[in-house]
Write a protein that holds these residues in place. Structure first.
Motif, PDB file in Angstrom:
ATOM      1  N   MET A 176       4.201  44.608  -5.453  1.00 42.68           N
ATOM      2  CA  MET A 176       4.956  44.523  -4.213  1.00 42.68           C
ATOM      3  C   MET A 176       5.587  43.147  -4.006  1.00 42.68           C
ATOM      4  SD  MET A 176       4.770  47.519  -3.091  1.00 42.68           S
ATOM      5  CE  MET A 176       5.437  47.343  -1.437  1.00 42.68           C
ATOM      6  N   VAL A 224       9.236  43.176  -3.513  1.00 49.76           N
ATOM      7  CA  VAL A 224       9.623  43.694  -2.205  1.00 49.76           C
ATOM      8  C   VAL A 224       9.722  42.548  -1.218  1.00 49.76           C
ATOM      9  CG1 VAL A 224       8.971  45.244  -0.325  1.00 49.76           C
ATOM     10  CG2 VAL A 224       8.571  45.926  -2.713  1.00 49.76           C
ATOM     11  N   THR A 257      13.215  48.153  -2.163  1.00 54.32           N
ATOM     12  CA  THR A 257      12.246  49.235  -2.047  1.00 54.32           C
ATOM     13  C   THR A 257      11.198  49.115  -3.143  1.00 54.32           C
ATOM     14  OG1 THR A 257      13.464  50.722  -3.508  1.00 54.32           O
ATOM     15  CG2 THR A 257      14.062  50.738  -1.150  1.00 54.32           C
ATOM     16  N   PRO A 258       9.994  49.693  -2.938  1.00 55.54           N
ATOM     17  CA  PRO A 258       8.976  49.677  -3.994  1.00 55.54           C
ATOM     18  C   PRO A 258       9.466  50.306  -5.290  1.00 55.54           C
ATOM     19  CG  PRO A 258       7.987  50.288  -1.902  1.00 55.54           C
ATOM     20  CD  PRO A 258       9.466  50.248  -1.670  1.00 55.54           C
ATOM     21  N   GLU A 289      -1.360  47.808 -12.150  1.00 57.65           N
ATOM     22  CA  GLU A 289      -0.406  47.224 -11.199  1.00 57.65           C
ATOM     23  C   GLU A 289      -0.477  45.706 -11.227  1.00 57.65           C
ATOM     24  OE1 GLU A 289      -1.388  49.015  -7.422  1.00 57.65           O
ATOM     25  OE2 GLU A 289       0.053  50.628  -7.752  1.00 57.65           O
ATOM     26  N   ARG A 295      -1.681  49.689   0.144  1.00 49.20           N
ATOM     27  CA  ARG A 295      -0.611  49.245  -0.739  1.00 49.20           C
ATOM     28  C   ARG A 295      -0.523  47.724  -0.738  1.00 49.20           C
ATOM     29  NH1 ARG A 295       4.415  52.402   1.592  1.00 49.20           N
ATOM     30  NH2 ARG A 295       3.448  51.534   3.468  1.00 49.20           N
ATOM     31  N   ILE A 308       1.281  44.297  -0.517  1.00 47.78           N
ATOM     32  CA  ILE A 308       2.521  43.893   0.135  1.00 47.78           C
ATOM     33  C   ILE A 308       2.868  42.435  -0.118  1.00 47.78           C
ATOM     34  CG2 ILE A 308       2.317  45.604   1.969  1.00 47.78           C
ATOM     35  CD1 ILE A 308       1.260  43.439   3.799  1.00 47.78           C
TER      36      ILE A 308
END
Length: 652
Positions: free
Chosen positions: A573, A576, A582-583, A605, A645, A647
């Motif tokens: 992220m 972002v 956008t992701p 990730e 998620r 961020i």
């Protein structure tokens, strides 16, 4: 097999394609049906897959109806070749297999197969010291020809086979004429040679034999004139001088020392039937044993897991067992050692591939990568095809290349590949093994061809230290090893950087690991020092630049921003936050950076920026990361939203 059908059929390929049953000629049908028969007859006794048939008849862009066309032509061939059994299944002349078709006939029933066998028998006779028998067997083999091979047969496969068979024919002609001269038939040889040279004026071996025959007939003036004509022709057509063997023969004729001399030697297999020790100077696809691998690295350390994996693959999927060509695809970041690993694997596997070893640098890491058309020219030349005989279209080169490798246990190394469009025409079929290196993961090879992928990571600190020690022969005392270890760490675990560093230590009598490590602590100085002047392939900045240039504008912008943060580890992220995208777009950018070797994926990730890559990117952003010691681990502390998620984060 139906005894009646198989024992009475005969197929002529060395001329206009014709088929007989007893003494009655059989009509084979439309052109593509004739092309299918030619393919099956050339591959006599081998299952030809349906996709190979489509490629052979239509090339790389077949019509949508190609598969149905294959079934139609197979059925038509069955009706022609074995009408008694045509209505009762596959029959035993043209046999259906699970993935293709096989033509079952004795070798004697197909003139091209018989020609190859008789020529090989002649070679064995010559090697056994039976030149007269070899000469007779070659004459019988050449007597099978009735004109241009596969005359009138359409399709890319037929075009390629015509070139291959023509090469084999004239190589046999040279061997036969050599035997004629050795047996005292120089006058007869002059007549045959003049006719052959009209058909193949660029074959220097034919011109050598003509000069030799003229000289042995006592016609030294004519022999010297033949040399002069050859020299003029080669200069006008190709801008080259005659080869060393022709020049040496010319000198011997002038000196009057030709009597008893022999045709020139070459490093290829023994071929001339007149005497066992006589060899052919004109490399041909049928006789040439290519071996074009560059040398391996003088020191190779680590990669034991990767080496073990490939050894297991080659054992498990040896060409004798596998249905498809074994393919190994090695990818990784710039300077991570892909080519070194490929060549290490290739050299230790040479015994597995007795028919030869090919190598080509596809130029994917340069500003001017080679096209498949140009690479095929290089590979075909390495396989012994003369420049004048190279097909002038891509399809023709592909088919000739694949045919020459068909049934051969050969190793092909394609270094620095760019992408699927460049690679696809270069993939052989059958018993060959292919090793590909590329900065980008070749997922298409994995999906389409079942390739085995090895994604190389930078060396860990211990292995990197061992490599630097091995390259420099540095003492392994505690103090010295600590400095060498620090140097290896500052090289980011990249073998290229380590080798450049070793070169600096060995090339400067006043250099020491401690002094060089102190210089490397300044990141920009380090990047400048990790280069060999005048050699862009040995410059960390240059090799990273090639990858950077392939990025889209937005991905390049993200790369610069990530490097500017000074982070080592990045979450999905982070883009972002940095770019307000956008992701999904963030994931696409991160994947692109990973594919180009500018990010290393360390988890589902999680991504990591190599120190050297980060310094490079920060320099592009015109931000010098001075405040943070680069040897201090730096991570992004990830925060999450209520749904879990990622961020963003902070430096820790």
């Amino acid at each position: 097999m139906s005894h009646t059908a198989s024992s009475t059929l005969s197929v002529q390929l060395l001329g206009t394609l014709r088929v007989w049953s007893h003494d009655e000629e059989i009509l084979i049908g439309p052109p593509k049906q004739r092309a299918l028969l030619a393919l099956l007859a050339i591959r006599l006794g081998v299952v030809v897959r349906r996709e190979q048939i489509v490629d052979a008849l239509w090339g790389p862009e077949p019509p949508a109806t190609a598969a149905n066309g294959v079934h139609t032509y197979v059925a038509g061939l069955r009706r022609a070749l074995d009408p008694v059994r045509a209505g009762r299944g596959s029959g035993e002349v043209l046999v259906t297999r699970s993935d293709g078709y096989e033509l079952r006939l004795p070798v004697e029933a197909v003139d091209a197969a018989l020609f190859v066998r008789q020529r090989e028998e002649a070679r064995r006779m010559a090697a056994a010291g039976r030149p007269e028998a070899a000469f007779e067997r070659l004459g019988a083999a050449l007597g099978l020809w009735h004109g241009e091979a596969l005359a009138g047969v359409p399709g890319p496969f037929a075009a390629m086979e015509r070139v291959r068979l023509r090469e084999m024919r004239f190589a046999a002609v040279e061997e036969w004429i050599g035997g004629m001269i050795a047996a005292g038939g120089s006058e007869e040889a002059v007549v045959v040679l003049n006719e052959a040279i009209v058909q193949e004026p660029l074959r220097e071996k034919l011109r050598y034999l003509l000069m030799l025959a003229l000289s042995r007939c006592g016609r030294q003036a004519h022999a010297l004139q033949a040399y002069s004509e050859t020299r003029t022709y080669l200069d006008e057509e190709l801008g080259i001088e005659p080869g060393v063997e022709l020049r040496n023969l010319h000198a011997r004729i002038l000196a009057g020392t030709v009597e008893g001399s022999r045709p020139p030697r070459s490093p290829q297999r023994e071929t001339v039937p007149a005497q066992a020790e006589r060899r052919s100077t004109a490399p041909t696809a049928a006789a040439y044993l290519p071996s074009h691998l560059p040398s391996r690295a003088n020191v190779f350390v680590g990669r034991s897991a990767e080496l073990r994996k490939v050894r297991e693959m080659l054992t498990r999927e040896s060409p004798e067992r596998g249905r498809a060509t074994p393919i190994l695809a090695i990818d990784g970041a710039p300077g991570v050692g892909k080519s070194a690993l490929a060549l290490e694997l290739a050299h230790e596997s040479l015994d597995r591939f007795p028919d030869g070893h090919l190598y080509a640098d596809l130029g994917g890491t340069s500003d001017h990568p080679l096209s498949a058309f140009d690479v095929l020219a290089q590979l075909l030349r390495n396989l012994g095809i003369q420049r004048a005989s190279l097909p002038t279209d891509l399809d023709g080169r592909v088919m000739l290349y694949r045919s020459l490798l068909h049934g051969k246990k050969m190793l092909v190394v394609l270094d620095n590949a760019l992408g699927a469009d460049q690679l696809r025409p270069l993939i052989p079929q059958g018993s060959a093994c292919l090793i590909v290196t590329s900065r980008q993961p070749q997922r298409g090879l994995v999906v389409r061809y079942g390739a085995h992928r090895i994604g190389l990571k930078p060396l860990d600190r211990e292995t990197a230290t061992a490599l630097l020690l091995a390259l420099t022969g540095a003492e392994q005392g505690t103090d010295r090893r600590s400095a060498v270890s620090r140097l290896a760490e500052l090289c980011g675990g990249l073998p290229l950087a380590i080798r450049i560093t070793a070169g600096r230590l060995l090339g400067d009598p006043y250099a020491s690991p401690e002094r060089l490590a102190a210089l490397y602590e300044d990141p920009l100085t380090r990047l400048e020092l990790l280069a060999v002047e005048g050699d862009d392939d040995m410059s960390i900045r240059s090799v990273i630049t090639v990858s950077y240039r392939h990025l889209s504008e937005e991905t390049a912008r993200l790369f610069r921003m990530l490097c500017r943060t000074g982070l080592e580890e990045v979450g999905p992220m982070s883009p972002v936050q940095l770019m307000g995208i956008t992701p999904a777009a963030a994931a696409s950018h991160l994947e692109s950076l990973t594919d180009h070797g500018l990010l290393e994926q360390t988890g589902p990730e999680e991504y990591r920026l190599n120190d050297l890559v980060r310094i490079y990117g920060a320099g592009l952003a015109e931000v010098r990361p001075q405040a943070i010691p680069l040897h201090t681990p730096r991570k992004l502390a990830i925060t999450q939203d209520p749904d879990g998620r990622r961020i963003g984060g902070r430096v820790s």
